[in-house]
Design a protein around this motif. Structure first.
Motif, PDB file in Angstrom:
ATOM      1  N   LEU A 117       0.833  -1.205   0.000  1.00  0.00           N
ATOM      2  CA  LEU A 117       0.000   0.000   0.000  1.00  0.00           C
ATOM      3  C   LEU A 117       0.871   1.259   0.000  1.00  0.00           C
ATOM      4  O   LEU A 117       0.568   2.229  -0.702  1.00  0.00           O
ATOM      5  N   ALA A 118       1.956   1.240   0.774  1.00  0.00           N
ATOM      6  CA  ALA A 118       2.847   2.401   0.820  1.00  0.00           C
ATOM      7  C   ALA A 118       3.561   2.596  -0.512  1.00  0.00           C
ATOM      8  O   ALA A 118       3.842   3.731  -0.912  1.00  0.00           O
ATOM      9  N   GLY A 119       3.851   1.497  -1.203  1.00  0.00           N
ATOM     10  CA  GLY A 119       4.490   1.615  -2.510  1.00  0.00           C
ATOM     11  C   GLY A 119       3.555   2.136  -3.576  1.00  0.00           C
ATOM     12  O   GLY A 119       3.964   2.852  -4.493  1.00  0.00           O
TER      13      GLY A 119
ATOM     14  N   PHE B 222       0.165   7.700   1.424  1.00  0.00           N
ATOM     15  CA  PHE B 222       0.248   6.762   2.539  1.00  0.00           C
ATOM     16  C   PHE B 222       1.708   6.547   2.940  1.00  0.00           C
ATOM     17  O   PHE B 222       2.018   6.411   4.129  1.00  0.00           O
ATOM     18  N   ARG B 223       2.611   6.526   1.953  1.00  0.00           N
ATOM     19  CA  ARG B 223       4.039   6.362   2.242  1.00  0.00           C
ATOM     20  C   ARG B 223       4.559   7.546   3.039  1.00  0.00           C
ATOM     21  O   ARG B 223       5.340   7.374   3.980  1.00  0.00           O
ATOM     22  N   GLN B 224       4.147   8.755   2.696  1.00  0.00           N
ATOM     23  CA  GLN B 224       4.560   9.941   3.443  1.00  0.00           C
ATOM     24  C   GLN B 224       4.010   9.905   4.872  1.00  0.00           C
ATOM     25  O   GLN B 224       4.689  10.315   5.812  1.00  0.00           O
TER      26      GLN B 224
ATOM     27  N   GLN C 109      11.060  -0.420  -0.358  1.00  0.00           N
ATOM     28  CA  GLN C 109      12.198  -0.208  -1.256  1.00  0.00           C
ATOM     29  C   GLN C 109      12.041  -1.008  -2.537  1.00  0.00           C
ATOM     30  O   GLN C 109      12.377  -0.536  -3.630  1.00  0.00           O
ATOM     31  N   GLY C 110      11.529  -2.235  -2.420  1.00  0.00           N
ATOM     32  CA  GLY C 110      11.279  -3.042  -3.607  1.00  0.00           C
ATOM     33  C   GLY C 110      10.234  -2.422  -4.510  1.00  0.00           C
ATOM     34  O   GLY C 110      10.371  -2.442  -5.745  1.00  0.00           O
ATOM     35  N   MET C 111       9.214  -1.843  -3.922  1.00  0.00           N
ATOM     36  CA  MET C 111       8.175  -1.173  -4.715  1.00  0.00           C
ATOM     37  C   MET C 111       8.740   0.040  -5.445  1.00  0.00           C
ATOM     38  O   MET C 111       8.379   0.314  -6.598  1.00  0.00           O
TER      39      MET C 111
ATOM     40  N   TYR D  59       3.546  -5.985  -9.241  1.00  0.00           N
ATOM     41  CA  TYR D  59       4.070  -5.539  -7.954  1.00  0.00           C
ATOM     42  C   TYR D  59       4.633  -6.698  -7.124  1.00  0.00           C
ATOM     43  O   TYR D  59       5.759  -6.633  -6.622  1.00  0.00           O
ATOM     44  N   LEU D  60       3.840  -7.757  -6.945  1.00  0.00           N
ATOM     45  CA  LEU D  60       4.253  -8.847  -6.077  1.00  0.00           C
ATOM     46  C   LEU D  60       5.519  -9.556  -6.574  1.00  0.00           C
ATOM     47  O   LEU D  60       6.475  -9.731  -5.797  1.00  0.00           O
TER      48      LEU D  60
END
Length: 248
Positions: A77-79, A84-86, A136-138, A164-165
């Motif tokens: 979700l953050a990616g 949401f990441r912020q 980081q992966g996202m 994504y996954l």
């Protein structure tokens, strides 16, 4: 000529250092390999020894499973969502900088003795390394891959499942390996502080009554179990599910 794997020299080296170190102390303070392995042989036919191992492993796997699932969901979700990441970043920085063991006394007060506070410590310990690596992966996913999937008509679910996954799995498994090590150490420490069973409690209680050979048996058991699960479980899973996306 077959190449030598120098890892085979690690165990003899450790035993040699152990013998030399133990020779400078009384056996009741720091037992050598012979006394320790004699105690190990005794414990291997003692049901209570396996009971403590089972308690620790139950707490470890329940807490680690909860942390992994939550970290995957939150990290994805953050990616996907910059907002949401912020929102998440300050909390991750705050909690990641706090040692998991700092929460143990409070969790024991809130949840009482038993499995609940130990599992909560593991969740806190493992969640943040995993979620950071998932994010980081996202962030490393190529925009061209996302646009290609969208051009082919992929909806949000298909985009998450097929782009994504798979792309995030290598980073996620790296986080899981790190998180597993932190969770295992945190669990043992929490059991030593406020546990009523488990390997950490076994080490702590044995030290209090001066049974140093059993303390060494507990330490060795912790190390062997950690190596076993990392080499037999985590690394094969990473090789199976995340080997297709190496990144320079």
């Amino acid at each position: 000529m077959k190449k030598i794997h120098y890892g085979i020299f690690a165990v003899p080296f450790i035993i040699l250092v152990w013998v030399l170190a133990a020779s400078h102390y009384p056996a009741l303070v720091f037992p050598g390999p012979l006394k320790t392995f004699a105690e190990l042989k005794k414990q291997l036919i003692t049901p209570d020894f396996y009971h403590h191992i089972g308690i620790s492993l139950y707490r470890l796997f329940v807490g680690f499973a909860i942390a992994s699932v939550c970290a995957f969901v939150v990290g994805l979700l953050a990616g996907i969502s910059k907002q949401f990441r912020q929102f998440l970043t300050p909390m991750v920085m705050l909690f990641q900088a706090t040692p998991p063991m700092a929460w143990a006394p409070l969790l024991i007060l809130l949840l009482d003795l038993g499995n609940a506070p130990m599992i909560a410590v593991i969740v806190i310990a493992a969640f943040f390394p995993i979620v950071v690596n998932v994010i980081q992966g996202m962030e490393q996913i190529k925009v061209s891959h996302i646009r290609a999937a969208q051009t082919l008509g992929a909806n949000r679910f298909q985009l998450a499942w097929h782009v994504y996954l798979p792309e995030v799995m290598p980073s996620a498994f790296t986080g899981m390996v790190v998180g597993f090590g932190i969770a295992w150490r945190s669990l043992v420490a929490a059991e030593m502080i406020g546990g009523n069973a488990g390997l950490g409690w076994l080490i702590s209680s044995s030290g209090q009554i001066g049974n140093s050979p059993l303390v060494m048996v507990g330490i060795i058991t912790i190390g062997i179990l950690a190596m076993f699960f990392e080499l037999v479980l985590l690394h094969p899973l990473k090789k199976r599910f995340a080997s297709w996306a190496p990144r320079a």
